[in-house]
Each structure stands twice: as C-alpha cells, then as structure tokens.
Motif scaffolding. Structure first.
Motif, PDB file in Angstrom:
ATOM      1  N   THR A  27      13.260  -3.504  60.410  1.00  0.00           N
ATOM      2  CA  THR A  27      12.566  -2.818  61.198  1.00  0.00           C
ATOM      3  C   THR A  27      13.141  -2.063  62.207  1.00  0.00           C
ATOM      4  OG1 THR A  27      11.026  -4.660  60.391  1.00  0.00           O
ATOM      5  CG2 THR A  27      10.432  -3.286  62.389  1.00  0.00           C
ATOM      6  N   GLN A  28      13.973  -2.490  62.849  1.00  0.00           N
ATOM      7  CA  GLN A  28      14.531  -1.907  64.033  1.00  0.00           C
ATOM      8  C   GLN A  28      15.368  -0.441  63.524  1.00  0.00           C
ATOM      9  OE1 GLN A  28      17.082  -4.599  66.083  1.00  0.00           O
ATOM     10  NE2 GLN A  28      15.462  -5.321  67.384  1.00  0.00           N
ATOM     11  N   GLN A  29      16.164  -0.677  62.804  1.00  0.00           N
ATOM     12  CA  GLN A  29      16.778   0.602  61.930  1.00  0.00           C
ATOM     13  C   GLN A  29      15.758   1.657  61.642  1.00  0.00           C
ATOM     14  OE1 GLN A  29      19.057  -0.074  58.370  1.00  0.00           O
ATOM     15  NE2 GLN A  29      20.599   1.413  59.011  1.00  0.00           N
ATOM     16  N   THR A  33      12.596   1.968  62.548  1.00  0.00           N
ATOM     17  CA  THR A  33      12.096   2.467  63.534  1.00  0.00           C
ATOM     18  C   THR A  33      12.757   3.815  64.430  1.00  0.00           C
ATOM     19  OG1 THR A  33      10.690   0.551  63.994  1.00  0.00           O
ATOM     20  CG2 THR A  33      10.739   2.092  65.806  1.00  0.00           C
ATOM     21  N   ARG A  34      14.173   3.351  64.604  1.00  0.00           N
ATOM     22  CA  ARG A  34      15.019   4.350  65.312  1.00  0.00           C
ATOM     23  C   ARG A  34      14.867   5.684  64.160  1.00  0.00           C
ATOM     24  NH1 ARG A  34      18.391  -0.092  65.943  1.00  0.00           N
ATOM     25  NH2 ARG A  34      19.727   0.569  64.253  1.00  0.00           N
ATOM     26  N   ALA A  89       5.703  -1.297  65.966  1.00  0.00           N
ATOM     27  CA  ALA A  89       6.972  -0.860  66.656  1.00  0.00           C
ATOM     28  C   ALA A  89       6.673   0.445  67.053  1.00  0.00           C
ATOM     29  CB  ALA A  89       8.186  -0.969  65.566  1.00  0.00           C
TER      30      ALA A  89
END
Length: 275
Positions: free
Chosen positions: A56-58, A60-61, A86
């Motif tokens: 998710t973090q990757q 979202t970036r 996010a």
C-alpha cells in the motif's frame, strides 16, 4: 471534537449526494441481470487481512506522482479502502466505489468516509464528475467477459472529465503466461494473523485467464475454499479497449517505481488521458 466529527460526516454525505445519481434505466437493468459472483464479498474480514499485506505505501507513493493535489479521484473497485484512505490522508478528494457491501463496511470501519456501492458497468455518478480514476492492484478483469470489461471502460470514460487521467494497474499477462501456461498448477502457502492460505495458481492454456484456488484454514479450525479467475490482458489489448472508449495512452510502467514496461515486468500499469 464530537461536533467537528459530526460536521465532517455531514460534509462527506453532501459531497456524495453532489456526485452520485441513479444510472439510466438500461444501465439499471444491466446491473440487475448481470450478477457478480463476488468471492471477495464472501471472504469479508479474511480479505481485509490479505489486502493489508499488499504494497500500500509503495503504491500510494506511485499514485501521488500521477495525481494532482485537491483533484476529485475515484478509486474504482476499492475493496477494503486501502488506497481510498491512504490518498485521503495525503489530501486528495477521493471517493471509493465497490460492489461488495461487506468490503465497503470494512473500509468505513477503517476510516474511509466517501464510499459508494456500485457496479463498474453502471457507475452511479454524473457524467464528467471526476478528474482522475484509479484501478489499482488487479481490480480489473473480474467481470464475466471481455465485453463486460469493455463496458466498464466506457463507463469510466463517461464519468471522467476531458483531459482526466485513468490509471489502470493489472497483472502482466506475458510474464504470467511464461510462468504458468501449459504447466502444472503452482501451489504456495501464506501465513496471516488469523489463518493460513494455500494458493493453487494456474493460467488457462490460451493465456486469457488467471485461475486461483484458495484453501483457507483459520486457526480456530474453520476451513473455507474459494476459487476465482481474472482476465489477463496484453498492453495491445488494453490500448485497443481504451481507444474504443476515447482514451489515449500517455505512459506505461512495469512497476510502482516507474520502471519501463518490459515483457518480464511484474506489473502492467497504463496511464491514459480522456479525449
């Protein structure tokens, strides 16, 4: 604080009312006739655990590099709302849409406020209401036929403003065909907080379908079995589908780090512009 939260919820409700509407009669009839056998709905909380493992973090970036601040974004087939939440935290005006009532309930419990239940083939929104639409992490291709997938692309174009961006992120068919087609199904075991999942994966002989069979054993002793399949597309096929719906391809990536798309790329991420 309670008054502030209540005011924000009222504001979110008003925003939903401003962008949604009942689809035309022929779309309503289509949505009633074509029911989706939603394995993710049946899995409810189990799917929430699986989804949390994803990048998710990757992702979202990467999405932040493709979206403009403060624009209205539709997260199509949002599931448990990972990207909806996010992106909202990053300041985007994002609406999550999914056909699964259970997954939307999970998304709401995790903090998503702007959520709409609807069918990708009959989006319950006014025309040209969004400036960007995202379909991330293999959310595309689960409809009954490629014609149905094409209908969803037409609907995406209808609710997207001219010049708006449609980001479509799917499996790279060429890589999966090379890995699985014509070979014995591959089995893997995954551990999650409350269950084990044994996945048996195969690709149809013609390379058009990715087929997954999941045997889940909860640590409480309960067992469940699920099967689902998704269409696999080449870049050329997606480009043709997008062109039919009056999109023009702007860029193509092979992963969330914006590497160029190649035959062995893990992902096929296509960013197109509405004409």
């Amino acid at each position: 604080m309670k008054k502030m939260k209540a005011a924000y919820k009222r504001s979110a409700h008003r925003k939903n009312k401003q962008i949604t509407k009942s689809p035309p009669d022929h779309y309503t009839a289509m949505a009633q006739v074509h029911k989706i056998d939603n394995v993710f709905d049946d899995m409810d909380n189990l799917w929430a655990e699986i989804a949390q493992r994803h990048q998710t973090q990757q992702q979202t970036r990467f999405l932040k590099t493709q979206l403009k601040p403060n624009e209205r974004v539709l997260d199509a087939a949002c599931g448990t709302g990972r990207h909806t939440i996010a992106l909202y935290k990053e300041g985007f005006n994002v609406v999550g849409l999914d056909i699964s009532h259970k997954l939307l309930k999970i998304a709401k419990s995790q903090g998503a406020l702007l959520l709409v239940r609807g069918d990708l083939r009959a989006l319950p929104f006014k025309s040209e209401i969004f400036s960007a639409i995202i379909s991330v992490d293999n959310s595309f291709g689960y409809l009954a036929s490629k014609d149905e997938d094409q209908k969803s692309v037409f609907e995406t174009r209808r609710v997207l403003q001219k010049g708006g961006r449609f980001l479509l992120d799917v499996f790279n068919r060429e890589r999966l065909v090379y890995k699985y087609a014509g070979k014995q199904a591959s089995a893997r075991l995954f551990e999650y907080p409350s269950f084990q999942l044994e996945q048996v994966r195969a690709v149809s002989d013609n390379g058009e379908w990715l087929c997954d069979h999941w045997a889940i054993t909860e640590y409480s002793g309960k067992k469940r079995v699920f099967s689902h399949k998704a269409h696999l597309y080449t870049f050329k096929e997606l480009e043709e589908m997008l062109s039919k719906a009056e999109f023009v391809v702007d860029s193509v990536y092979g992963d969330y780090e914006k590497q160029p798309f190649k035959q062995d790329s893990k992902r096929l991420i296509v960013v197109s512009i509405a004409k």
